[in-house]
Scaffold this motif. Structure first.
Motif, PDB file in Angstrom:
ATOM      1  N   TRP A 142      -8.395  20.655 -22.035  1.00 30.33           N
ATOM      2  CA  TRP A 142      -8.213  21.229 -23.372  1.00 30.33           C
ATOM      3  C   TRP A 142      -9.573  21.666 -23.891  1.00 30.33           C
ATOM      4  O   TRP A 142     -10.594  21.035 -23.604  1.00 30.33           O
ATOM      5  CB  TRP A 142      -7.618  20.170 -24.303  1.00 30.33           C
ATOM      6  CG  TRP A 142      -7.336  20.651 -25.699  1.00 30.33           C
ATOM      7  CD1 TRP A 142      -6.201  21.261 -26.142  1.00 30.33           C
ATOM      8  CD2 TRP A 142      -8.193  20.555 -26.838  1.00 30.33           C
ATOM      9  NE1 TRP A 142      -6.304  21.540 -27.479  1.00 30.33           N
ATOM     10  CE2 TRP A 142      -7.521  21.121 -27.927  1.00 30.33           C
ATOM     11  CE3 TRP A 142      -9.491  20.042 -27.027  1.00 30.33           C
ATOM     12  CZ2 TRP A 142      -8.085  21.193 -29.197  1.00 30.33           C
ATOM     13  CZ3 TRP A 142     -10.050  20.110 -28.296  1.00 30.33           C
ATOM     14  CH2 TRP A 142      -9.354  20.675 -29.369  1.00 30.33           C
ATOM     15  N   GLU A 143      -9.582  22.774 -24.644  1.00 30.24           N
ATOM     16  CA  GLU A 143     -10.833  23.236 -25.245  1.00 30.24           C
ATOM     17  C   GLU A 143     -10.533  24.069 -26.472  1.00 30.24           C
ATOM     18  O   GLU A 143      -9.447  24.614 -26.621  1.00 30.24           O
ATOM     19  CB  GLU A 143     -11.649  24.050 -24.245  1.00 30.24           C
ATOM     20  CG  GLU A 143     -10.977  25.321 -23.779  1.00 30.24           C
ATOM     21  CD  GLU A 143     -11.828  26.086 -22.781  1.00 30.24           C
ATOM     22  OE1 GLU A 143     -13.013  25.767 -22.635  1.00 30.24           O
ATOM     23  OE2 GLU A 143     -11.300  27.016 -22.152  1.00 30.24           O
ATOM     24  N   THR A 144     -11.511  24.116 -27.371  1.00 25.56           N
ATOM     25  CA  THR A 144     -11.399  24.947 -28.558  1.00 25.56           C
ATOM     26  C   THR A 144     -12.783  25.410 -28.985  1.00 25.56           C
ATOM     27  O   THR A 144     -13.772  24.702 -28.793  1.00 25.56           O
ATOM     28  CB  THR A 144     -10.720  24.196 -29.716  1.00 25.56           C
ATOM     29  OG1 THR A 144     -10.618  25.066 -30.850  1.00 25.56           O
ATOM     30  CG2 THR A 144     -11.516  22.957 -30.129  1.00 25.56           C
ATOM     31  N   PHE A 145     -12.816  26.592 -29.565  1.00 21.20           N
ATOM     32  CA  PHE A 145     -14.055  27.121 -30.123  1.00 21.20           C
ATOM     33  C   PHE A 145     -14.091  26.949 -31.637  1.00 21.20           C
ATOM     34  O   PHE A 145     -15.034  27.388 -32.290  1.00 21.20           O
ATOM     35  CB  PHE A 145     -14.205  28.605 -29.764  1.00 21.20           C
ATOM     36  CG  PHE A 145     -14.462  28.846 -28.300  1.00 21.20           C
ATOM     37  CD1 PHE A 145     -15.745  29.023 -27.831  1.00 21.20           C
ATOM     38  CD2 PHE A 145     -13.411  28.865 -27.389  1.00 21.20           C
ATOM     39  CE1 PHE A 145     -15.993  29.232 -26.478  1.00 21.20           C
ATOM     40  CE2 PHE A 145     -13.637  29.071 -26.040  1.00 21.20           C
ATOM     41  CZ  PHE A 145     -14.932  29.257 -25.583  1.00 21.20           C
ATOM     42  N   ASP A 146     -13.050  26.306 -32.184  1.00 19.84           N
ATOM     43  CA  ASP A 146     -12.971  26.080 -33.635  1.00 19.84           C
ATOM     44  C   ASP A 146     -12.161  24.812 -33.873  1.00 19.84           C
ATOM     45  O   ASP A 146     -10.968  24.862 -34.154  1.00 19.84           O
ATOM     46  CB  ASP A 146     -12.329  27.282 -34.313  1.00 19.84           C
ATOM     47  CG  ASP A 146     -12.310  27.170 -35.836  1.00 19.84           C
ATOM     48  OD1 ASP A 146     -12.865  26.189 -36.374  1.00 19.84           O
ATOM     49  OD2 ASP A 146     -11.735  28.065 -36.486  1.00 19.84           O
ATOM     50  N   LEU A 147     -12.829  23.686 -33.759  1.00 14.70           N
ATOM     51  CA  LEU A 147     -12.137  22.397 -33.814  1.00 14.70           C
ATOM     52  C   LEU A 147     -11.396  22.196 -35.124  1.00 14.70           C
ATOM     53  O   LEU A 147     -10.270  21.679 -35.134  1.00 14.70           O
ATOM     54  CB  LEU A 147     -13.151  21.268 -33.599  1.00 14.70           C
ATOM     55  CG  LEU A 147     -12.615  19.839 -33.617  1.00 14.70           C
ATOM     56  CD1 LEU A 147     -11.516  19.654 -32.583  1.00 14.70           C
ATOM     57  CD2 LEU A 147     -13.757  18.853 -33.390  1.00 14.70           C
ATOM     58  N   ALA A 148     -11.986  22.595 -36.225  1.00  7.47           N
ATOM     59  CA  ALA A 148     -11.375  22.353 -37.534  1.00  7.47           C
ATOM     60  C   ALA A 148     -10.012  23.017 -37.671  1.00  7.47           C
ATOM     61  O   ALA A 148      -9.140  22.528 -38.397  1.00  7.47           O
ATOM     62  CB  ALA A 148     -12.307  22.837 -38.643  1.00  7.47           C
ATOM     63  N   ASN A 149      -9.806  24.120 -36.978  1.00 11.01           N
ATOM     64  CA  ASN A 149      -8.548  24.866 -37.072  1.00 11.01           C
ATOM     65  C   ASN A 149      -7.733  24.817 -35.780  1.00 11.01           C
ATOM     66  O   ASN A 149      -6.865  25.667 -35.570  1.00 11.01           O
ATOM     67  CB  ASN A 149      -8.832  26.323 -37.456  1.00 11.01           C
ATOM     68  CG  ASN A 149      -9.429  26.448 -38.843  1.00 11.01           C
ATOM     69  OD1 ASN A 149      -8.833  26.010 -39.822  1.00 11.01           O
ATOM     70  ND2 ASN A 149     -10.622  27.040 -38.933  1.00 11.01           N
ATOM     71  N   SER A 150      -8.022  23.839 -34.955  1.00  9.75           N
ATOM     72  CA  SER A 150      -7.373  23.772 -33.642  1.00  9.75           C
ATOM     73  C   SER A 150      -6.081  22.959 -33.637  1.00  9.75           C
ATOM     74  O   SER A 150      -5.310  23.027 -32.682  1.00  9.75           O
ATOM     75  CB  SER A 150      -8.330  23.155 -32.626  1.00  9.75           C
ATOM     76  OG  SER A 150      -8.545  21.775 -32.914  1.00  9.75           O
ATOM     77  N   GLY A 151      -5.891  22.145 -34.670  1.00 12.03           N
ATOM     78  CA  GLY A 151      -4.745  21.265 -34.687  1.00 12.03           C
ATOM     79  C   GLY A 151      -4.947  19.981 -33.900  1.00 12.03           C
ATOM     80  O   GLY A 151      -4.024  19.180 -33.753  1.00 12.03           O
ATOM     81  N   PHE A 152      -6.161  19.763 -33.418  1.00  9.24           N
ATOM     82  CA  PHE A 152      -6.453  18.550 -32.658  1.00  9.24           C
ATOM     83  C   PHE A 152      -6.337  17.331 -33.562  1.00  9.24           C
ATOM     84  O   PHE A 152      -6.916  17.279 -34.637  1.00  9.24           O
ATOM     85  CB  PHE A 152      -7.870  18.634 -32.078  1.00  9.24           C
ATOM     86  CG  PHE A 152      -8.262  17.435 -31.254  1.00  9.24           C
ATOM     87  CD1 PHE A 152      -7.793  17.289 -29.960  1.00  9.24           C
ATOM     88  CD2 PHE A 152      -9.100  16.462 -31.778  1.00  9.24           C
ATOM     89  CE1 PHE A 152      -8.157  16.185 -29.195  1.00  9.24           C
ATOM     90  CE2 PHE A 152      -9.481  15.359 -31.020  1.00  9.24           C
ATOM     91  CZ  PHE A 152      -8.996  15.222 -29.728  1.00  9.24           C
ATOM     92  N   GLU A 153      -5.575  16.347 -33.104  1.00  2.00           N
ATOM     93  CA  GLU A 153      -5.353  15.146 -33.899  1.00  2.00           C
ATOM     94  C   GLU A 153      -6.294  14.025 -33.460  1.00  2.00           C
ATOM     95  O   GLU A 153      -6.602  13.888 -32.284  1.00  2.00           O
ATOM     96  CB  GLU A 153      -3.900  14.685 -33.768  1.00  2.00           C
ATOM     97  CG  GLU A 153      -2.896  15.681 -34.325  1.00  2.00           C
ATOM     98  CD  GLU A 153      -1.471  15.180 -34.239  1.00  2.00           C
ATOM     99  OE1 GLU A 153      -1.269  14.062 -33.723  1.00  2.00           O
ATOM    100  OE2 GLU A 153      -0.558  15.903 -34.679  1.00  2.00           O
ATOM    101  N   GLY A 154      -6.739  13.241 -34.420  1.00  2.00           N
ATOM    102  CA  GLY A 154      -7.573  12.085 -34.108  1.00  2.00           C
ATOM    103  C   GLY A 154      -9.052  12.369 -34.059  1.00  2.00           C
ATOM    104  O   GLY A 154      -9.826  11.525 -33.601  1.00  2.00           O
ATOM    105  N   ASN A 155      -9.466  13.547 -34.519  1.00  2.00           N
ATOM    106  CA  ASN A 155     -10.903  13.840 -34.509  1.00  2.00           C
ATOM    107  C   ASN A 155     -11.633  12.944 -35.504  1.00  2.00           C
ATOM    108  O   ASN A 155     -11.169  12.708 -36.615  1.00  2.00           O
ATOM    109  CB  ASN A 155     -11.157  15.303 -34.883  1.00  2.00           C
ATOM    110  CG  ASN A 155     -12.637  15.655 -34.846  1.00  2.00           C
ATOM    111  OD1 ASN A 155     -13.336  15.329 -33.899  1.00  2.00           O
ATOM    112  ND2 ASN A 155     -13.115  16.317 -35.891  1.00  2.00           N
TER     113      ASN A 155
END
Length: 224
Positions: A181-194
């Protein structure tokens, strides 16, 4: 910018049960450093302990070893951990701090330690080509991690630096890691538990997007 020397850092660390003074003596037996045996995670370059303190509090079922080369950073981290756990009525028996040069991390962590996850958060990007080998995601470092990372487990990497992220994506892929998994925009990625640290919040306030990837090491520990 370097942190100013804190005269209290070393004396306080030496007096703290959280601090491992001689990490070499625990190589191959890190579980003995914690309150009880449970999955072992490692944060490399933990800095002031913002991430480590929050993660350990939220995950009492995991042992976290937080490593940094700076005693000043670890001193600040130790205070932060003690304060956060005290506020929540908890004893920090699932987190330990140690000072070590991560370029030689396999001198203190052995295959027998069976590390199940590595965190690398906002490490020095070392932007000049002659310094690339100092990066914590450089192939030279990945080779060390593979000696003790449990097959099938992860490295989680976050950075604000675009170039470091692009290069690191290549480092992982070219060295046998599967990018899950990867993202260039963590805040808007929907990643849970950050877990957002002060450092991360500062970058976001400046309009800098946070990059993150999760890389899986699928193979056997190197050397087996």
């Amino acid at each position: 910018m370097r942190m100013r020397k804190k005269k209290w850092a070393v004396p306080e660390l030496m007096a703290s049960p959280l601090y491992i003074k001689e990490p070499e003596s625990f190589r191959g037996k890190w579980q003995q450093a914690f309150g009880k045996e449970q999955p072992l995670y490692v944060e490399l370059g933990c800095g002031k302990g913002g991430y480590a303190s929050q993660f350990a509090l939220l995950h009492p079922d995991v042992n976290l070893l937080a490593v940094d080369i700076s005693s000043n950073m670890l001193g600040v981290g130790r205070r932060k951990i003690d304060a956060l756990f005290a506020e929540n009525g908890r004893t920090p028996d699932n987190i330990r701090l140690t000072e070590y040069n991560i370029e030689h991390i396999n001198d203190v962590i052995a295959p027998e330690d069976d590390v199940q996850r590595i965190f690398i958060n906002f490490c020095n990007p070392w932007p000049k080509p002659r310094h690339y080998k100092k990066r914590l995601t450089h192939p030279r470092q990945l080779a060390l991690y593979k000696t003790f990372l449990r097959p099938g487990c992860e490295v989680r990497f976050k950075t604000d630096d675009d170039q470091l992220f692009e290069h690191s994506r290549e480092y992982f892929a070219e060295n046998g890691f599967e990018i899950l998994w990867e993202t260039f925009d963590l805040a808007n990625s929907g990643f849970e538990g950050n877990i957002k640290t002060e450092h991360e919040a500062m970058f976001e306030a400046e309009g800098i997007k946070i990059k993150m990837l999760i890389a899986r090491w699928p193979g056997e520990k190197d050397g087996e």
